[in-house]
Design a protein around this motif. Structure first.
Motif, short mmCIF file in Angstrom:
data_model
loop_
_atom_site.label_atom_id
_atom_site.label_comp_id
_atom_site.label_asym_id
_atom_site.label_seq_id
_atom_site.Cartn_x
_atom_site.Cartn_y
_atom_site.Cartn_z
N GLU A 140 0.83 -1.21 0.00
CA GLU A 140 0.00 0.00 0.00
C GLU A 140 0.86 1.25 0.00
OE1 GLU A 140 -4.05 -1.27 2.34
OE2 GLU A 140 -2.21 -1.10 3.53
N VAL A 141 1.94 1.22 0.76
CA VAL A 141 2.86 2.36 0.81
C VAL A 141 3.51 2.56 -0.55
CG1 VAL A 141 5.01 3.24 1.81
CG2 VAL A 141 3.28 2.19 3.29
N GLU A 142 3.99 1.49 -1.14
CA GLU A 142 4.62 1.59 -2.46
C GLU A 142 3.63 2.10 -3.51
OE1 GLU A 142 7.01 -1.71 -3.80
OE2 GLU A 142 7.65 -2.10 -1.74
N ALA A 143 2.38 1.66 -3.42
CA ALA A 143 1.36 2.13 -4.37
C ALA A 143 1.10 3.62 -4.19
CB ALA A 143 0.07 1.34 -4.18
N ALA A 144 1.04 4.10 -2.95
CA ALA A 144 0.82 5.52 -2.70
C ALA A 144 1.98 6.36 -3.24
CB ALA A 144 0.62 5.77 -1.21
N VAL A 145 3.19 5.89 -3.02
CA VAL A 145 4.37 6.61 -3.51
C VAL A 145 4.39 6.58 -5.04
CG1 VAL A 145 6.90 6.64 -3.60
CG2 VAL A 145 5.72 6.25 -1.41
N LEU A 184 7.83 16.69 -2.80
CA LEU A 184 6.41 16.76 -3.14
C LEU A 184 5.77 15.37 -3.17
CD1 LEU A 184 6.70 19.46 -5.93
CD2 LEU A 184 5.89 19.79 -3.59
N VAL A 185 6.52 14.38 -3.64
CA VAL A 185 6.02 13.00 -3.65
C VAL A 185 5.77 12.52 -2.23
CG1 VAL A 185 6.69 10.60 -4.11
CG2 VAL A 185 7.00 12.34 -5.88
N GLU A 186 6.72 12.77 -1.34
CA GLU A 186 6.54 12.32 0.04
C GLU A 186 5.33 12.99 0.68
OE1 GLU A 186 8.95 11.45 4.17
OE2 GLU A 186 10.02 12.36 2.50
N ARG A 187 5.18 14.27 0.46
CA ARG A 187 4.04 14.99 1.03
C ARG A 187 2.72 14.42 0.50
NH1 ARG A 187 4.33 21.32 0.98
NH2 ARG A 187 5.84 20.78 2.56
N GLN A 188 2.65 14.20 -0.80
CA GLN A 188 1.42 13.69 -1.40
C GLN A 188 1.15 12.25 -0.96
OE1 GLN A 188 1.21 14.43 -5.59
NE2 GLN A 188 -0.61 13.22 -5.88
N ALA A 189 2.18 11.41 -0.90
CA ALA A 189 2.00 10.02 -0.47
C ALA A 189 1.54 9.96 0.99
CB ALA A 189 3.29 9.24 -0.66
N ARG A 190 2.11 10.80 1.85
CA ARG A 190 1.65 10.85 3.25
C ARG A 190 0.17 11.22 3.32
NH1 ARG A 190 5.07 10.68 7.54
NH2 ARG A 190 7.28 10.70 7.04
N SER A 191 -0.22 12.16 2.49
CA SER A 191 -1.62 12.58 2.46
C SER A 191 -2.52 11.43 2.03
CB SER A 191 -1.77 13.77 1.52
OG SER A 191 -3.11 14.16 1.43
N ILE A 192 -2.12 10.71 1.01
CA ILE A 192 -2.88 9.55 0.54
C ILE A 192 -3.02 8.53 1.66
CG2 ILE A 192 -2.82 7.55 -1.02
CD1 ILE A 192 -1.44 9.45 -3.08
N LEU A 193 -1.91 8.21 2.31
CA LEU A 193 -1.93 7.21 3.36
C LEU A 193 -2.74 7.67 4.58
CD1 LEU A 193 1.77 6.07 3.00
CD2 LEU A 193 -0.27 4.73 2.40
N ASN A 194 -2.62 8.93 4.93
CA ASN A 194 -3.40 9.45 6.05
C ASN A 194 -4.89 9.43 5.73
OD1 ASN A 194 -1.45 10.02 8.04
ND2 ASN A 194 -0.87 11.89 7.00
#
Length: 71
Positions: free
Chosen positions: A30-35, A54-64
């Motif tokens: 799931e983490v890899e898919a969000a990234v 920007l990728v890390e920020r967006q992926a964190r948002s998706i996961l949250n």
């Protein structure tokens, strides 16, 4: 070429950080898919210097968001 390798290294580091941060609520897949989803959204951007941030920020948002949906 060096910039591409540097970006790929940064993306791998992001996956590792987010796997550690979200291991209680999300699988590594799931983490890899969000990234991957976040990274894909910047594919056509010509300036690459800040893409990992920007990728890390967006992926964190998706996961949250997914964590909030499960609660």
């Amino acid at each position: 070429m060096a910039d591409k390798a540097r970006e790929e290294d940064a993306i791998r580091a992001i996956v590792e950080r987010l796997n550690n941060a979200f291991k209680a609520s999300h699988s590594p897949a799931e983490v890899e898919a969000a990234v991957a989803k976040a990274h894909a959204s910047f594919t056509d951007r010509p300036v690459r210097e800040f893409v990992p941030v920007l990728v890390e920020r967006q992926a964190r948002s998706i996961l949250n968001d997914h964590s909030a949906d499960e609660a």
